[in-house]
Design a protein around this motif. Structure first.
Motif, PDB file in Angstrom:
ATOM      1  N   SER A 107     -10.297   2.181  -0.202  1.00 27.00           N
ATOM      2  CA  SER A 107     -11.622   2.425   0.362  1.00 27.00           C
ATOM      3  C   SER A 107     -11.680   1.844   1.770  1.00 27.00           C
ATOM      4  N   ASN A 108     -12.774   2.118   2.475  1.00 27.14           N
ATOM      5  CA  ASN A 108     -12.912   1.671   3.856  1.00 27.14           C
ATOM      6  C   ASN A 108     -12.821   0.162   3.978  1.00 27.14           C
ATOM      7  N   ARG A 109     -13.408  -0.573   3.030  1.00 31.13           N
ATOM      8  CA  ARG A 109     -13.430  -2.020   3.168  1.00 31.13           C
ATOM      9  C   ARG A 109     -12.072  -2.644   2.893  1.00 31.13           C
ATOM     10  N   GLN A 110     -11.139  -1.879   2.316  1.00 35.05           N
ATOM     11  CA  GLN A 110      -9.819  -2.414   2.011  1.00 35.05           C
ATOM     12  C   GLN A 110      -8.749  -1.873   2.947  1.00 35.05           C
ATOM     13  N   ARG A 111      -9.099  -0.852   3.726  1.00 34.17           N
ATOM     14  CA  ARG A 111      -8.107  -0.239   4.593  1.00 34.17           C
ATOM     15  C   ARG A 111      -7.575  -1.268   5.575  1.00 34.17           C
ATOM     16  N   GLY A 112      -6.282  -1.316   5.739  1.00 38.01           N
ATOM     17  CA  GLY A 112      -5.646  -2.259   6.630  1.00 38.01           C
ATOM     18  C   GLY A 112      -5.103  -3.477   5.909  1.00 38.01           C
ATOM     19  N   SER A 113      -5.523  -3.689   4.657  1.00 34.58           N
ATOM     20  CA  SER A 113      -4.982  -4.804   3.883  1.00 34.58           C
ATOM     21  C   SER A 113      -3.604  -4.431   3.354  1.00 34.58           C
ATOM     22  N   SER A 114      -2.818  -5.445   3.103  1.00 31.04           N
ATOM     23  CA  SER A 114      -1.545  -5.247   2.428  1.00 31.04           C
ATOM     24  C   SER A 114      -1.545  -6.098   1.180  1.00 31.04           C
ATOM     25  N   LEU A 115      -0.619  -5.802   0.281  1.00 30.99           N
ATOM     26  CA  LEU A 115      -0.528  -6.572  -0.950  1.00 30.99           C
ATOM     27  C   LEU A 115      -0.233  -8.032  -0.637  1.00 30.99           C
ATOM     28  N   ALA A 116       0.641  -8.276   0.332  1.00 32.68           N
ATOM     29  CA  ALA A 116       0.971  -9.654   0.701  1.00 32.68           C
ATOM     30  C   ALA A 116      -0.258 -10.394   1.217  1.00 32.68           C
ATOM     31  N   GLU A 117      -1.086  -9.708   1.996  1.00 30.81           N
ATOM     32  CA  GLU A 117      -2.304 -10.337   2.502  1.00 30.81           C
ATOM     33  C   GLU A 117      -3.271 -10.649   1.367  1.00 30.81           C
ATOM     34  N   MET A 118      -3.386  -9.753   0.411  1.00 24.81           N
ATOM     35  CA  MET A 118      -4.277  -9.985  -0.721  1.00 24.81           C
ATOM     36  C   MET A 118      -3.796 -11.172  -1.557  1.00 24.81           C
ATOM     37  N   VAL A 119      -2.499 -11.249  -1.754  1.00 28.77           N
ATOM     38  CA  VAL A 119      -1.939 -12.379  -2.510  1.00 28.77           C
ATOM     39  C   VAL A 119      -2.164 -13.683  -1.748  1.00 28.77           C
ATOM     40  N   ALA A 120      -2.001 -13.655  -0.434  1.00 32.05           N
ATOM     41  CA  ALA A 120      -2.228 -14.865   0.359  1.00 32.05           C
ATOM     42  C   ALA A 120      -3.675 -15.324   0.241  1.00 32.05           C
ATOM     43  N   ARG A 121      -4.588 -14.389   0.269  1.00 29.64           N
ATOM     44  CA  ARG A 121      -6.001 -14.742   0.104  1.00 29.64           C
ATOM     45  C   ARG A 121      -6.237 -15.362  -1.269  1.00 29.64           C
TER      46      ARG A 121
END
Length: 301
Positions: free
Chosen positions: A38-52
């Motif tokens: 979705s728009n609010r997740q576009r640009g994220s990567s799995l690695a970034e999500m895990v880091a968060r």
């Protein structure tokens, strides 16, 4: 092959913090969120999500959503994440109060946050049976509640004062206002009495706030958590006294209306007395949550 090893590495990182089974589930949900893109997740990567997630950020904020009953609501920091215990009593309230299109009601949700309580009731009750309003002091909450209203398909009424003509749809309107301001009803353009008043107000005593898990304390709005905003000491019950004042002095609740407020662990009996003595609502009952904690005080005249 490289992506496979990267996936295993991320799983290992999460497992060190959450345990293998929880890490496996959360990683799968993150990958699903990325696929849906979705728009609010576009640009994220799995690695970034895990880091968060490794930083302690709640999963709901990372995924951008939280199920609440049959709804899937947007979730975004710092707005309070809807909890399972709130979902439980909201579902129960939908059976306790039974409006219909021929007997529509008005509902006011105080400290509405994401709008989860009125939106779930709008979903569960028959079409045209409820006109709901929600008030919150945080602009971030009102913005999120408005987005959730649009996603759930409940348009926000704009006529002021409220029209008496029948509606074929349930409606919900979030309003930015401070319920502790003595003039908030007039400023908000609200017209009591309401048939149902609900609230999951801030109720954590200041002495307990600093010991909250970092995932709560560091990411969710303290205004949605701290029950004694003006005092270093207190019992966490400031907002219940404010609600009682509104019921007693501003005629917030209809004579045959229902007030339902969520409470913290160990607070139910004290809140019950506040509603009986200060709000002049003599008939009260306490509902337990699925973990048998006294979680909700329901009051009527």
């Amino acid at each position: 092959m490289r992506s496979h090893y990267a996936h295993l590495g991320l799983l290992s990182q999460l497992s060190s913090a959450l345990g293998h089974e929880s890490a496996r589930l959360e990683l799968r949900w993150m990958m699903q969120a990325l696929r849906e893109a979705s728009n609010r997740q576009r640009g994220s990567s799995l690695a970034e999500m895990v880091a968060r997630r490794m930083s302690g950020e709640p999963l709901q904020y990372i995924l951008g959503s939280q199920p609440f009953g049959p709804l899937n609501l947007l979730a975004r920091s710092p707005v309070l994440i809807p909890r399972p215990e709130t979902e439980h009593w909201t579902m129960r309230l939908s059976e306790y109060v039974t409006p219909s299109a021929s007997r529509p009601i008005s509902l006011l949700d105080l400290c509405t946050g994401s709008g989860c309580i009125p939106l779930l009731l709008c979903h569960l009750w028959p079409s045209g049976s409820v006109r709901a309003f929600g008030v919150d002091i945080a602009s971030e909450a009102i913005q999120l509640a408005s987005e959730n209203t649009a996603i759930c398909g409940f348009h926000t009424p704009s006529d002021n004062p409220p029209s008496q003509s029948p509606s074929f749809r349930n409606t919900f309107r979030p309003i930015l206002s401070d319920i502790r301001d003595p003039t908030f009803l007039r400023k908000s353009g609200l017209y009591p009495p309401f048939h149902v008043v609900t609230s999951n107000p801030p109720y954590i005593p200041r002495r307990e706030y600093d010991s909250l898990p970092p995932s709560v304390r560091d990411f969710e709005d303290r205004r949605a958590l701290l029950g004694d905003p003006d005092s270093e000491q207190g019992d966490g019950l400031t907002f219940y006294r404010d609600i009682a004042r509104l019921v007693a002095n501003e005629k917030l609740l209809a004579d045959d209306g229902v007030l339902a407020v969520e409470v913290g662990k160990g607070q139910a009996k004290d809140v019950e007395r506040i509603l009986q003595d200060q709000a002049k609502l003599p008939k009260t009952t306490i509902w337990r949550d699925p973990w048998l904690i006294e979680r909700v005080v329901v009051a009527t005249r």
